[in-house]
Design a protein around this motif. Structure first.
Motif, PDB file in Angstrom:
ATOM      1  N   PRO A 105       0.790  -1.234   0.000  1.00 45.61           N
ATOM      2  CA  PRO A 105       0.000   0.000   0.000  1.00 45.61           C
ATOM      3  C   PRO A 105       0.821   1.283   0.000  1.00 45.61           C
ATOM      4  CG  PRO A 105      -0.003  -1.009   2.182  1.00 45.61           C
ATOM      5  CD  PRO A 105       0.649  -1.993   1.257  1.00 45.61           C
ATOM      6  N   ALA A 106       2.128   1.208   0.328  1.00 40.32           N
ATOM      7  CA  ALA A 106       2.943   2.422   0.396  1.00 40.32           C
ATOM      8  C   ALA A 106       3.905   2.558  -0.776  1.00 40.32           C
ATOM      9  CB  ALA A 106       3.732   2.445   1.708  1.00 40.32           C
ATOM     10  N   LEU A 107       3.783   1.685  -1.771  1.00 35.08           N
ATOM     11  CA  LEU A 107       4.745   1.654  -2.867  1.00 35.08           C
ATOM     12  C   LEU A 107       4.657   2.921  -3.718  1.00 35.08           C
ATOM     13  CD1 LEU A 107       6.858  -0.349  -3.918  1.00 35.08           C
ATOM     14  CD2 LEU A 107       5.134  -1.217  -5.507  1.00 35.08           C
TER      15      LEU A 107
ATOM     16  N   ASP B 251       2.399 -14.472 -23.539  1.00 39.03           N
ATOM     17  CA  ASP B 251       2.046 -15.255 -22.364  1.00 39.03           C
ATOM     18  C   ASP B 251       2.608 -14.626 -21.095  1.00 39.03           C
ATOM     19  OD1 ASP B 251       2.278 -18.465 -24.047  1.00 39.03           O
ATOM     20  OD2 ASP B 251       0.627 -17.054 -23.867  1.00 39.03           O
ATOM     21  N   ALA B 252       3.930 -14.471 -21.058  1.00 37.75           N
ATOM     22  CA  ALA B 252       4.553 -13.902 -19.876  1.00 37.75           C
ATOM     23  C   ALA B 252       4.163 -12.440 -19.702  1.00 37.75           C
ATOM     24  CB  ALA B 252       6.075 -14.043 -19.966  1.00 37.75           C
ATOM     25  N   THR B 253       4.158 -11.695 -20.787  1.00 40.40           N
ATOM     26  CA  THR B 253       3.806 -10.274 -20.699  1.00 40.40           C
ATOM     27  C   THR B 253       2.392 -10.092 -20.166  1.00 40.40           C
ATOM     28  OG1 THR B 253       5.278  -9.758 -22.538  1.00 40.40           O
ATOM     29  CG2 THR B 253       3.616  -8.123 -21.979  1.00 40.40           C
ATOM     30  N   ALA B 254       1.460 -10.872 -20.679  1.00 41.32           N
ATOM     31  CA  ALA B 254       0.065 -10.737 -20.252  1.00 41.32           C
ATOM     32  C   ALA B 254      -0.096 -11.117 -18.787  1.00 41.32           C
ATOM     33  CB  ALA B 254      -0.839 -11.610 -21.124  1.00 41.32           C
ATOM     34  N   ARG B 255       0.549 -12.219 -18.372  1.00 42.29           N
ATOM     35  CA  ARG B 255       0.379 -12.672 -16.994  1.00 42.29           C
ATOM     36  C   ARG B 255       0.958 -11.680 -15.997  1.00 42.29           C
ATOM     37  NH1 ARG B 255       1.853 -18.063 -19.071  1.00 42.29           N
ATOM     38  NH2 ARG B 255       3.984 -17.667 -18.382  1.00 42.29           N
ATOM     39  N   ILE B 256       2.131 -11.154 -16.319  1.00 41.17           N
ATOM     40  CA  ILE B 256       2.761 -10.215 -15.388  1.00 41.17           C
ATOM     41  C   ILE B 256       2.081  -8.853 -15.442  1.00 41.17           C
ATOM     42  CG2 ILE B 256       4.896  -8.982 -14.863  1.00 41.17           C
ATOM     43  CD1 ILE B 256       6.438 -11.427 -15.664  1.00 41.17           C
ATOM     44  N   SER B 257       1.744  -8.401 -16.646  1.00 43.41           N
ATOM     45  CA  SER B 257       1.154  -7.059 -16.761  1.00 43.41           C
ATOM     46  C   SER B 257      -0.194  -6.974 -16.060  1.00 43.41           C
ATOM     47  CB  SER B 257       1.017  -6.659 -18.231  1.00 43.41           C
ATOM     48  OG  SER B 257       0.124  -7.520 -18.909  1.00 43.41           O
ATOM     49  N   ARG B 258      -0.938  -8.072 -16.027  1.00 41.90           N
ATOM     50  CA  ARG B 258      -2.225  -8.024 -15.318  1.00 41.90           C
ATOM     51  C   ARG B 258      -2.032  -7.770 -13.825  1.00 41.90           C
ATOM     52  NH1 ARG B 258      -4.066 -11.776 -19.360  1.00 41.90           N
ATOM     53  NH2 ARG B 258      -3.225 -13.562 -18.210  1.00 41.90           N
ATOM     54  N   SER B 259      -0.888  -8.183 -13.294  1.00 44.82           N
ATOM     55  CA  SER B 259      -0.640  -7.915 -11.875  1.00 44.82           C
ATOM     56  C   SER B 259      -0.415  -6.432 -11.619  1.00 44.82           C
ATOM     57  CB  SER B 259       0.564  -8.727 -11.382  1.00 44.82           C
ATOM     58  OG  SER B 259       1.761  -8.259 -11.969  1.00 44.82           O
ATOM     59  N   PHE B 260      -0.109  -5.653 -12.670  1.00 36.84           N
ATOM     60  CA  PHE B 260       0.074  -4.215 -12.500  1.00 36.84           C
ATOM     61  C   PHE B 260      -1.206  -3.518 -12.054  1.00 36.84           C
ATOM     62  CE2 PHE B 260       3.758  -4.062 -15.789  1.00 36.84           C
ATOM     63  CZ  PHE B 260       4.584  -4.658 -14.852  1.00 36.84           C
ATOM     64  N   SER B 261      -2.353  -4.114 -12.370  1.00 36.61           N
ATOM     65  CA  SER B 261      -3.619  -3.512 -11.949  1.00 36.61           C
ATOM     66  C   SER B 261      -3.759  -3.487 -10.433  1.00 36.61           C
ATOM     67  CB  SER B 261      -4.792  -4.269 -12.572  1.00 36.61           C
ATOM     68  OG  SER B 261      -4.769  -4.168 -13.987  1.00 36.61           O
ATOM     69  N   GLN B 262      -2.934  -4.292  -9.739  1.00 36.83           N
ATOM     70  CA  GLN B 262      -2.985  -4.337  -8.286  1.00 36.83           C
ATOM     71  C   GLN B 262      -2.115  -3.264  -7.643  1.00 36.83           C
ATOM     72  OE1 GLN B 262      -1.445  -8.237  -7.777  1.00 36.83           O
ATOM     73  NE2 GLN B 262      -3.277  -9.280  -8.516  1.00 36.83           N
ATOM     74  N   LEU B 263      -1.359  -2.534  -8.457  1.00 37.26           N
ATOM     75  CA  LEU B 263      -0.461  -1.528  -7.894  1.00 37.26           C
ATOM     76  C   LEU B 263      -1.258  -0.425  -7.210  1.00 37.26           C
ATOM     77  CD1 LEU B 263       2.052  -1.356 -10.855  1.00 37.26           C
ATOM     78  CD2 LEU B 263       2.582  -2.116  -8.538  1.00 37.26           C
ATOM     79  N   PRO B 264      -0.751   0.094  -6.098  1.00 40.90           N
ATOM     80  CA  PRO B 264      -1.513   1.079  -5.315  1.00 40.90           C
ATOM     81  C   PRO B 264      -1.522   2.452  -5.972  1.00 40.90           C
ATOM     82  CG  PRO B 264       0.654   0.786  -4.347  1.00 40.90           C
ATOM     83  CD  PRO B 264       0.550  -0.237  -5.457  1.00 40.90           C
ATOM     84  N   LEU B 265      -2.445   3.277  -5.545  1.00 42.17           N
ATOM     85  CA  LEU B 265      -2.538   4.638  -6.068  1.00 42.17           C
ATOM     86  C   LEU B 265      -1.380   5.502  -5.637  1.00 42.17           C
ATOM     87  CD1 LEU B 265      -6.366   5.301  -5.575  1.00 42.17           C
ATOM     88  CD2 LEU B 265      -5.163   4.641  -7.665  1.00 42.17           C
ATOM     89  N   THR B 266      -0.603   5.034  -4.648  1.00 42.30           N
ATOM     90  CA  THR B 266       0.568   5.787  -4.208  1.00 42.30           C
ATOM     91  C   THR B 266       1.702   5.711  -5.222  1.00 42.30           C
ATOM     92  OG1 THR B 266       1.320   3.825  -2.991  1.00 42.30           O
ATOM     93  CG2 THR B 266       0.060   5.470  -1.762  1.00 42.30           C
TER      94      THR B 266
END
Length: 390
Positions: free
Chosen positions: A195-197, A216-231
């Motif tokens: 949350p503080a990133l 494959d790898a790009t899609a799987r990893i990039s989807r995790s970017f949606s979890q990045l905090p607003l900070t």
């Protein structure tokens, strides 16, 4: 004289001499023990004298506050987390804890010495290594943390999660070096609980990567970017090639001000700028392949720094595509522009871009090209342009 009597007498004499020798040996052993004790006592006195002599030195009488400042400047200097090395007993801050008890107490009591840590996970016994990492992080005492992580996606991420879980509210900066298989690896929810990133630098090494199908790898990893905090303010990714569908499938872009990324085709650059309205700095490697349709005009009102490097997968003429990018873009706040590895500089298109943008450009860097002859024309359009480097 009877021979037997003589033998008995000599035996008595031998016993008496042996007894005397034994007694003397006991005395000698006692003397040797006493000598050893005296040597130890002497060494102890010498050590005490040397210790007290050192205490006379001004270094040992420095106030803790001054010593703390000296310790802080002993930390290794580096420009970014990529240069951060694994903890070592031969360098600060660990080295400072091994000099004497006073220095150890001061160093352990300084949270700002322990705010940066490089962590690598492998298949060795993890528990003692994790204990050392955890001890380091505890000494930060709640301060903001900058951490470099190196691990393989297949099996190591759970260890990282367990180690960092108590400190996720402190981690503001991450450098992630991840070895990731091109197939059959489940998605990693890497950024769900930070949350503080504020900034993240990610370098991905993909196994058996196919240039024609790295999604494959790009899609799987990039989807995790949606979890990045607003900070989060800054995102840098290398080793992954983003197409338009990757950019639109995740949405960390809206609040970012700094991005470094590799993109497939110029239309991806325009799409990223549309998705990141608050962007002030963009560093992008563009992979040119096929000739695409004309780009729709787009104006970005906040971008101040743009660095473009061309990388060509096949031997194709990228001139028209690069001209199309300049023709589509308007950047009214641009102050610094760097362009690398463009075979033919699009002079007329760049002039039109400057006139259309009306930007306060101050710095133009063009490698592998000569634009000195055109410098006067650019300065006439943008008086704030102070230098051109080639």
């Amino acid at each position: 004289m009877d021979i037997s009597a003589i033998i008995i007498e000599r035996q008595h004499q031998l016993d008496a001499v042996s007894h005397n020798i034994s007694g003397l040996q006991t005395i000698m052993d006692g003397i040797q023990t006493l000598q050893q004790q005296l040597f130890e006592q002497k060494n102890g006195i010498i050590e005490s004298i040397n210790l007290h002599k050192r205490l006379i030195s001004p270094l040992w009488r420095l106030p803790t506050e001054v010593l703390s400042q000296i310790f802080y400047h002993c930390l290794p200097q580096f420009s970014d987390l990529n240069e951060l090395q694994l903890p070592s007993k031969l360098s600060a801050p660990m080295l400072l804890t091994r000099v004497c008890r006073l220095w150890r107490e001061v160093a352990v009591g300084m949270p700002n010495l322990w705010c940066m840590l490089s962590v690598e996970v492998d298949d060795r016994d993890w528990q003692p290594v994790a204990f050392c990492y955890d001890s380091w992080l505890k000494r930060a005492r709640g301060r903001s943390l900058s951490i470099r992580l190196g691990f393989h996606a297949d099996g190591h991420w759970s260890k990282i999660q367990c180690l960092l879980r108590p400190y996720v509210n402190q981690i503001s900066s991450l450098r992630v070096d991840i070895w990731y298989p091109d197939h059959d690896e489940p998605e990693l929810n890497m950024f769900a609980n930070f949350p503080a990133l504020e900034e993240i630098f990610m370098n991905v090494y993909v196994y058996h990567r196919s240039f024609t199908d790295d999604g494959d790898a790009t899609a799987r990893i990039s989807r995790s970017f949606s979890q990045l905090p607003l900070t989060l303010d800054s995102l840098a990714v290398s080793g992954l090639l983003f197409g338009s569908h990757h950019l639109s499938s995740c949405n960390p872009w809206a609040h970012l001000t700094t991005i470094k990324i590799e993109i497939w085709q110029p239309d991806g650059v325009l799409q990223l700028l549309q998705l990141a309205p608050n962007l002030s700095s963009l560093t992008v490697i563009i992979f040119f392949d096929y000739v695409q349709e004309a780009l729709e005009p787009f104006t970005h009102t906040k971008l101040q720094t743009l660095h473009i490097t061309r990388d060509c997968y096949i031997n194709t003429d990228v001139g028209p595509q690069f001209c199309d990018l300049f023709n589509a873009l308007s950047l009214p706040t641009l102050r610094a522009l760097a362009v690398h590895n463009i075979p033919k500089w699009p002079h007329e298109e760049f002039k039109a871009f400057l006139a259309r943008s009306g930007c306060p450009l101050e710095s133009l860097i063009v490698s592998d090209n000569a634009v000195i002859d055109e410098q006067a024309e650019y300065v006439a359009l943008v008086p704030s342009l102070q230098f051109v480097l080639c």
